[in-house]
Design a protein around this motif. Structure first.
Motif, PDB file in Angstrom:
ATOM      1  N   ASP A 238       0.846  -1.196   0.000  1.00 27.34           N
ATOM      2  CA  ASP A 238       0.000   0.000   0.000  1.00 27.34           C
ATOM      3  C   ASP A 238       0.884   1.249   0.000  1.00 27.34           C
ATOM      4  N   LEU A 268      -0.138  -5.630   7.468  1.00 24.47           N
ATOM      5  CA  LEU A 268      -1.135  -6.546   6.918  1.00 24.47           C
ATOM      6  C   LEU A 268      -0.534  -7.380   5.784  1.00 24.47           C
ATOM      7  N   GLY A 294      -3.070 -10.768   6.654  1.00 18.29           N
ATOM      8  CA  GLY A 294      -3.718  -9.705   5.886  1.00 18.29           C
ATOM      9  C   GLY A 294      -4.846  -9.053   6.672  1.00 18.29           C
ATOM     10  N   TRP A 295      -5.986  -8.877   6.002  1.00 20.94           N
ATOM     11  CA  TRP A 295      -7.133  -8.229   6.636  1.00 20.94           C
ATOM     12  C   TRP A 295      -7.776  -9.112   7.698  1.00 20.94           C
ATOM     13  N   ASN A 296      -7.360 -10.366   7.777  1.00 25.94           N
ATOM     14  CA  ASN A 296      -7.888 -11.266   8.808  1.00 25.94           C
ATOM     15  C   ASN A 296      -7.081 -11.210  10.099  1.00 25.94           C
ATOM     16  N   THR A 297      -6.091 -10.328  10.148  1.00 24.90           N
ATOM     17  CA  THR A 297      -5.309 -10.147  11.368  1.00 24.90           C
ATOM     18  C   THR A 297      -6.237  -9.775  12.525  1.00 24.90           C
ATOM     19  N   VAL A 300      -6.474  -6.149  13.630  1.00 21.24           N
ATOM     20  CA  VAL A 300      -7.206  -5.332  12.660  1.00 21.24           C
ATOM     21  C   VAL A 300      -8.701  -5.375  12.968  1.00 21.24           C
ATOM     22  N   LYS A 301      -9.193  -6.567  13.287  1.00 18.62           N
ATOM     23  CA  LYS A 301     -10.609  -6.718  13.631  1.00 18.62           C
ATOM     24  C   LYS A 301     -10.909  -6.064  14.978  1.00 18.62           C
ATOM     25  N   GLN A 306     -10.517  -0.272   8.750  1.00 16.60           N
ATOM     26  CA  GLN A 306     -11.181  -0.421   7.456  1.00 16.60           C
ATOM     27  C   GLN A 306     -10.304  -0.003   6.283  1.00 16.60           C
ATOM     28  N   THR A 307      -9.348   0.883   6.539  1.00 15.56           N
ATOM     29  CA  THR A 307      -8.510   1.409   5.457  1.00 15.56           C
ATOM     30  C   THR A 307      -7.050   1.476   5.898  1.00 15.56           C
TER      31      THR A 307
END
Length: 342
Positions: A238, A268, A294-297, A300-301, A306-307
């Motif tokens: 990113d 991520l 990734g986003w499943n970290t 992060v949850k 979200q970004t």
């Protein structure tokens, strides 16, 4: 008598064969300057979970699509431009526009398309409106159209898709909508997100977290006891994250002797070697962690990220003191911390 029944049965069959299907929508369009192209229609949620192709010849196209209820879709052009399109069984949708301005189409054939067309024309009459004015226009529409699918689109565009959404205001706007709109998958998912955001709002206690750093050591919040901790979520793939790394590097060097402040990077990334290479290339000397999910970290949850990039500032007591702070806001906060310590 048998002949009479046979004739009656045949009449029923002929009537059924001759009737038009009710679960379809006809679509015709003309976009000046588009010439030959391919357009796509896909749903915004699981109520229309497929993609349809529209072949454009000399700027014109037509199709008959299978639809059994009112659905919200996107009309996508080859340059990536997307425009909201609402379809319902029995509709005869007509689309007009120009390649020079694909962000403002004239669509007729049902109420929501015509409502959005009117809204867009109203905005054009404003010239160059400010973001605040656009929000006011969108809010006024939502207040006066409690059951329109267009209200969901405007809510998403002008209130949700912001760097720092005001979820309290979003919640109030949702409260004004009818139950029919609230039952839509998008609103249901948005309300779940708001609930998660409220758990990690400024002033709330930070959730407990632990991750592994580049050396395989377990890192958690208690490792930064009695410090202000800036948790930075990023990824090597990113570019805005990499740019944010550069800003944080400057702050880190400046605050190197500040015992009351620390930075923790949470990546991520999913490839360990790529992640390590980015750490080295960006010269990230502060603590770095990643679980390659990734986003499943899990973290992060936990923080409802979200970004990217995103950041969370934690106080020494473990409370969330700030979210998605700009470089200037971080530096201002550090000055405040320094003054308190004197």
């Amino acid at each position: 008598m048998k002949n009479i029944y046979l004739i009656y049965f045949l009449l029923i069959l002929l009537s059924a064969c001759g009737s038009k299907p009710t679960n379809s929508v006809s679509l015709t369009g003309e976009i000046d300057g588009l010439d030959n192209d391919t357009l796509y229609i896909y749903g915004t949620d699981k109520m229309y979970n497929r993609m349809d192709t529209l072949i454009v010849e000399k700027g014109k196209f037509s199709a008959t699509l299978s639809v059994d209820t009112l659905v919200s879709t996107w009309l996508q052009f080859s340059d990536g431009t997307e425009y909201p399109l609402y379809l319902n069984k029995g509709d005869k949708i007509k689309i007009k526009g120009s390649k020079a301005d694909l962000s403002s189409l004239e669509i007729t054939g049902n109420t929501p398309n015509e409502e959005l067309t009117a809204f867009q024309k109203d905005l054009k009459g404003l010239g160059k409106p400010s973001d605040k004015m656009l929000e006011q226009k969108a809010e006024a529409f939502i207040e006066n159209h409690h059951s329109s699918l267009v209200s969901i689109y405007l809510l998403e565009k002008y209130f949700v898709q912001k760097p720092q959404p005001d979820f309290a205001s979003i919640k109030k706007l949702i409260d004004r909508m009818t139950g029919e709109l609230k039952d839509r998958p998008y609103i249901d998912e948005l309300m779940d997100r708001i609930q998660e955001e409220e758990k990690v709002a400024v002033g709330k206690m930070s959730p407990y977290f632990h991750l592994t750093n580049a050396k395989g050591k377990n890192i958690n919040r208690t490792d930064f006891k009695d410090k202000y901790l800036l948790v930075h979520f990023w990824a090597s793939w990113d570019q805005p994250s990499r740019d944010a790394n550069a800003d944080l590097r400057r702050i880190y060097k400046k605050e190197l002797k500040n015992k009351d402040f620390a930075i923790l990077g949470i990546s991520l990334d999913i490839d360990k070697e790529v992640w390590k290479d980015a750490i080295k290339k960006d010269t990230l000397d502060w603590e770095q962690t990643c679980d390659f999910s990734g986003w499943n970290t899990e973290t992060v949850k936990q923080f409802a990220i979200q970004t990217l990039p995103s950041n969370i500032l934690l106080s020494p007591s473990g409370k969330i003191d700030g979210k998605n702070l700009s470089t200037e806001a971080i530096e201002k906060k550090l000055k405040e911390i320094s003054q308190k310590e004197k």
